[in-house]
Write a protein that holds these residues in place. Structure first.
Motif, PDB file in Angstrom:
ATOM      1  N   ARG A 184      52.994  48.877  24.132  1.00  0.00           N
ATOM      2  CA  ARG A 184      52.866  48.993  25.584  1.00  0.00           C
ATOM      3  C   ARG A 184      52.387  47.663  26.152  1.00  0.00           C
ATOM      4  N   SER A 185      53.070  47.193  27.173  1.00  0.00           N
ATOM      5  CA  SER A 185      52.715  45.892  27.743  1.00  0.00           C
ATOM      6  C   SER A 185      51.335  45.917  28.398  1.00  0.00           C
ATOM      7  N   THR A 186      50.917  47.081  28.915  1.00  0.00           N
ATOM      8  CA  THR A 186      49.605  47.145  29.559  1.00  0.00           C
ATOM      9  C   THR A 186      48.481  46.879  28.565  1.00  0.00           C
ATOM     10  N   TRP A 187      48.687  47.257  27.320  1.00  0.00           N
ATOM     11  CA  TRP A 187      47.660  46.990  26.317  1.00  0.00           C
ATOM     12  C   TRP A 187      47.466  45.499  26.108  1.00  0.00           C
ATOM     13  N   SER A 188      48.483  44.727  26.368  1.00  0.00           N
ATOM     14  CA  SER A 188      48.399  43.275  26.208  1.00  0.00           C
ATOM     15  C   SER A 188      47.966  42.579  27.495  1.00  0.00           C
ATOM     16  N   THR A 189      48.495  43.016  28.627  1.00  0.00           N
ATOM     17  CA  THR A 189      48.230  42.319  29.881  1.00  0.00           C
ATOM     18  C   THR A 189      46.875  42.670  30.495  1.00  0.00           C
ATOM     19  N   VAL A 190      46.461  43.932  30.403  1.00  0.00           N
ATOM     20  CA  VAL A 190      45.225  44.347  31.073  1.00  0.00           C
ATOM     21  C   VAL A 190      43.998  43.615  30.523  1.00  0.00           C
ATOM     22  N   PRO A 191      43.817  43.487  29.190  1.00  0.00           N
ATOM     23  CA  PRO A 191      42.675  42.681  28.735  1.00  0.00           C
ATOM     24  C   PRO A 191      42.703  41.257  29.266  1.00  0.00           C
ATOM     25  N   SER A 314      47.431  30.277  30.423  1.00  0.00           N
ATOM     26  CA  SER A 314      46.391  31.012  29.700  1.00  0.00           C
ATOM     27  C   SER A 314      46.943  31.952  28.633  1.00  0.00           C
ATOM     28  N   GLY A 315      48.266  32.159  28.619  1.00  0.00           N
ATOM     29  CA  GLY A 315      48.836  33.156  27.723  1.00  0.00           C
ATOM     30  C   GLY A 315      48.886  34.534  28.340  1.00  0.00           C
ATOM     31  N   LEU A 316      48.665  34.621  29.642  1.00  0.00           N
ATOM     32  CA  LEU A 316      48.690  35.914  30.324  1.00  0.00           C
ATOM     33  C   LEU A 316      50.057  36.572  30.219  1.00  0.00           C
ATOM     34  N   VAL A 317      51.108  35.809  30.484  1.00  0.00           N
ATOM     35  CA  VAL A 317      52.472  36.355  30.460  1.00  0.00           C
ATOM     36  C   VAL A 317      53.250  35.842  29.252  1.00  0.00           C
ATOM     37  N   LEU A 333      43.240  22.538  28.212  1.00  0.00           N
ATOM     38  CA  LEU A 333      42.335  21.892  29.153  1.00  0.00           C
ATOM     39  C   LEU A 333      41.653  22.880  30.080  1.00  0.00           C
ATOM     40  N   PHE A 334      42.064  24.136  30.063  1.00  0.00           N
ATOM     41  CA  PHE A 334      41.512  25.143  30.953  1.00  0.00           C
ATOM     42  C   PHE A 334      40.861  26.259  30.137  1.00  0.00           C
ATOM     43  N   PRO A 335      39.779  26.842  30.648  1.00  0.00           N
ATOM     44  CA  PRO A 335      39.050  27.864  29.874  1.00  0.00           C
ATOM     45  C   PRO A 335      39.769  29.200  29.752  1.00  0.00           C
ATOM     46  N   GLY A 336      40.792  29.426  30.594  1.00  0.00           N
ATOM     47  CA  GLY A 336      41.463  30.726  30.571  1.00  0.00           C
ATOM     48  C   GLY A 336      42.078  31.058  29.226  1.00  0.00           C
ATOM     49  N   MET A 337      42.684  30.091  28.560  1.00  0.00           N
ATOM     50  CA  MET A 337      43.338  30.346  27.278  1.00  0.00           C
ATOM     51  C   MET A 337      42.343  30.835  26.229  1.00  0.00           C
ATOM     52  N   TYR A 338      41.159  30.227  26.209  1.00  0.00           N
ATOM     53  CA  TYR A 338      40.165  30.585  25.202  1.00  0.00           C
ATOM     54  C   TYR A 338      39.643  32.009  25.422  1.00  0.00           C
ATOM     55  N   HIS A 339      39.409  32.353  26.681  1.00  0.00           N
ATOM     56  CA  HIS A 339      38.911  33.710  26.935  1.00  0.00           C
ATOM     57  C   HIS A 339      40.007  34.751  26.738  1.00  0.00           C
ATOM     58  N   THR A 340      41.253  34.379  26.983  1.00  0.00           N
ATOM     59  CA  THR A 340      42.355  35.302  26.696  1.00  0.00           C
ATOM     60  C   THR A 340      42.399  35.627  25.205  1.00  0.00           C
ATOM     61  N   ASN A 341      42.228  34.626  24.365  1.00  0.00           N
ATOM     62  CA  ASN A 341      42.186  34.876  22.924  1.00  0.00           C
ATOM     63  C   ASN A 341      41.044  35.823  22.562  1.00  0.00           C
ATOM     64  N   ILE A 342      39.921  35.666  23.242  1.00  0.00           N
ATOM     65  CA  ILE A 342      38.756  36.490  22.933  1.00  0.00           C
ATOM     66  C   ILE A 342      38.968  37.931  23.371  1.00  0.00           C
ATOM     67  N   VAL A 343      39.423  38.132  24.604  1.00  0.00           N
ATOM     68  CA  VAL A 343      39.556  39.506  25.106  1.00  0.00           C
ATOM     69  C   VAL A 343      40.645  40.263  24.353  1.00  0.00           C
ATOM     70  N   ARG A 344      41.758  39.626  24.058  1.00  0.00           N
ATOM     71  CA  ARG A 344      42.799  40.313  23.299  1.00  0.00           C
ATOM     72  C   ARG A 344      42.360  40.556  21.860  1.00  0.00           C
ATOM     73  N   GLY A 345      41.648  39.603  21.304  1.00  0.00           N
ATOM     74  CA  GLY A 345      41.177  39.779  19.940  1.00  0.00           C
ATOM     75  C   GLY A 345      40.168  40.892  19.812  1.00  0.00           C
ATOM     76  N   THR A 346      39.248  41.010  20.770  1.00  0.00           N
ATOM     77  CA  THR A 346      38.243  42.057  20.703  1.00  0.00           C
ATOM     78  C   THR A 346      38.805  43.418  21.114  1.00  0.00           C
ATOM     79  N   PHE A 347      39.694  43.434  22.079  1.00  0.00           N
ATOM     80  CA  PHE A 347      40.264  44.709  22.523  1.00  0.00           C
ATOM     81  C   PHE A 347      41.200  45.302  21.465  1.00  0.00           C
ATOM     82  N   LEU A 348      42.144  44.531  20.983  1.00  0.00           N
ATOM     83  CA  LEU A 348      43.244  45.080  20.194  1.00  0.00           C
ATOM     84  C   LEU A 348      43.121  44.857  18.687  1.00  0.00           C
ATOM     85  N   LYS A 349      42.460  43.794  18.261  1.00  0.00           N
ATOM     86  CA  LYS A 349      42.499  43.426  16.848  1.00  0.00           C
ATOM     87  C   LYS A 349      41.173  43.577  16.112  1.00  0.00           C
ATOM     88  N   ASP A 350      40.105  43.869  16.843  1.00  0.00           N
ATOM     89  CA  ASP A 350      38.779  43.942  16.218  1.00  0.00           C
ATOM     90  C   ASP A 350      38.459  42.631  15.504  1.00  0.00           C
TER      91      ASP A 350
END
Length: 384
Positions: A184-191, A314-317, A333-350
């Motif tokens: 489901r795309s929402t599982w990836s985009t919402v975090p 950021s890897g959002l899309v 160069l922007f912080p968005g990419m790093y936090h995207t890795n964190i939120v997706r990693g903690t939400f979906l991958k443990d």
């Protein structure tokens, strides 16, 4: 640095924020609104593709073939047409994204063991969705070919249906989806929208709050006060950091409860890393506020600096790994990419600190650099 002075500045800033009801509403409503708008609007699942059919054969087998598309959740049947001329009109108007044309003698040729070609017209306006639609069509055709071959083997070789299916499909493909089992795309985009909402709101609130002091002239009180630069900046940022942390909790609850995204990771890691990200994002707003004099300029620059790069890099899309080398460099160069890795990693991958420590460190360095830059830019002497 004296905590009492920091608390005094923070208390004054909080009173200013709560006094302006529109600003307070913006502080708490904007992140949640972004989450709702993008959470429901940014759906990347390719389903319910509107299609029409031209059945020139009108046979039992042609109807069975078209029914495979009709019963699929990936297609939405909009009706049968008399010919290709009508099909062109449907495609031009956008009422259909696909047209399936079954030729004459479809059943007769297949029953005689002869090949037959089915034409499929696809709207190529959206290339990615078109490629996915093509994959659906190929898969449905492949399933039909497999069944026809199994029927042929069963009739002519006297094999059981199960054995004929095995021979018709000598190589079996088993696909197992990890981390997002329902694909489901929402599982990836919402975090990732948690990141986007914070990246938009935190710098904007900070920039507008600091620049407001310049526009009202109250910043001259700070110039003559005994409070130090560090105490002023810390007290000024503290309310906006607190507001952003409240928004982190609200956005997390929306993702888990409203959008039903599973959270598999460590909550402590998620909220601790989000705190570091908030420090980095408010640092962006601080630096911008020290460079401009009006709230209008702060608003425009903050949107350009924080929102646009975050959406693009950021890897959002699109995954950062799929971008060009130049785009990947900009993403780092922007912080968005790093936090995207964190939120997706903690939400979906443990994923734990052993994997995400580099992203947390990058955010911490980002926050530290912005804090130092903001400290150096701020002066207790009024600039002419």
């Amino acid at each position: 640095m004296t905590f009492r002075r920091v608390a005094a500045v923070a208390s004054k800033e909080w009173r200013e924020t709560t006094r302006d009801r529109m600003f307070l509403l913006l502080a708490f409503l904007m992140p949640a609104l972004w989450m709702v708008v993008f959470g429901y609007g940014l759906v990347l699942d390719v389903e319910q593709i509107p299609f029409v059919a031209v059945d020139r054969d009108q046979s039992e087998l042609s109807r069975d073939y078209l029914y495979r598309f009709i019963q699929s959740r990936y297609f939405s049947y909009r009706g049968s047409l008399a010919g290709e001329a009508e099909a062109d009109a449907w495609l031009l108007s956008g009422k259909a994204r696909a047209v399936i044309i079954v030729p004459e003698k479809f059943q007769e040729r297949l029953r005689s063991g002869l090949p037959v070609s089915v034409q499929t017209l696809l709207d190529g306006t959206f290339p990615l969705r078109t490629d996915i639609t093509k994959g659906y069509v190929v898969a449905i055709n492949g399933a039909l070919n497999e069944e026809l071959l199994a029927d042929h083997l069963s009739r002519n070789r006297g094999l059981t249906r199960a054995k004929a299916r095995e021979l018709a499909r000598p190589v079996t493909l088993e696909v197992r989806y990890l981390y997002n089992e329902e694909v489901r795309s929402t599982w990836s985009t919402v975090p990732a929208l948690v990141m986007l909402s914070l990246m938009v709101s935190s710098p904007l609130l900070t920039a507008l709050g600091v620049v407001r002091e310049k526009e009202t002239g109250s910043i001259y009180n700070i110039y003559s006060a005994t409070v130090s630069r560090l105490e002023f900046l810390a007290g000024k940022l503290l309310p906006y950091v607190a507001i952003s942390l409240i928004n982190v909790v609200v956005l997390w609850l929306m993702a888990v409860l409203l959008f039903a995204v599973p959270f598999k990771g460590n909550p402590l890691l998620f909220f601790a890393s989000s705190f570091v990200f908030v420090l980095a994002s408010t640092g962006i707003g601080l630096v911008i506020s020290l460079l401009v004099r009006t709230q209008q300029a702060a608003l425009i620059i903050t949107v350009v600096v924080s929102t646009v790069p975050t959406i693009l890099f950021s890897g959002l899309v699109v995954p950062v790994s799929s971008l060009s080398r130049a785009a990947q460099f900009q993403a780092h160069l922007f912080p968005g990419m790093y936090h995207t890795n964190i939120v997706r990693g903690t939400f979906l991958k443990d994923v734990g600190p052993a994997v995400l420590w580099t992203d947390v460190l990058a955010l911490a360095l980002y926050a530290a650099v912005l804090g130092i830059v903001g400290y150096r830019l701020f002066s207790k002497r009024p600039r002419s």
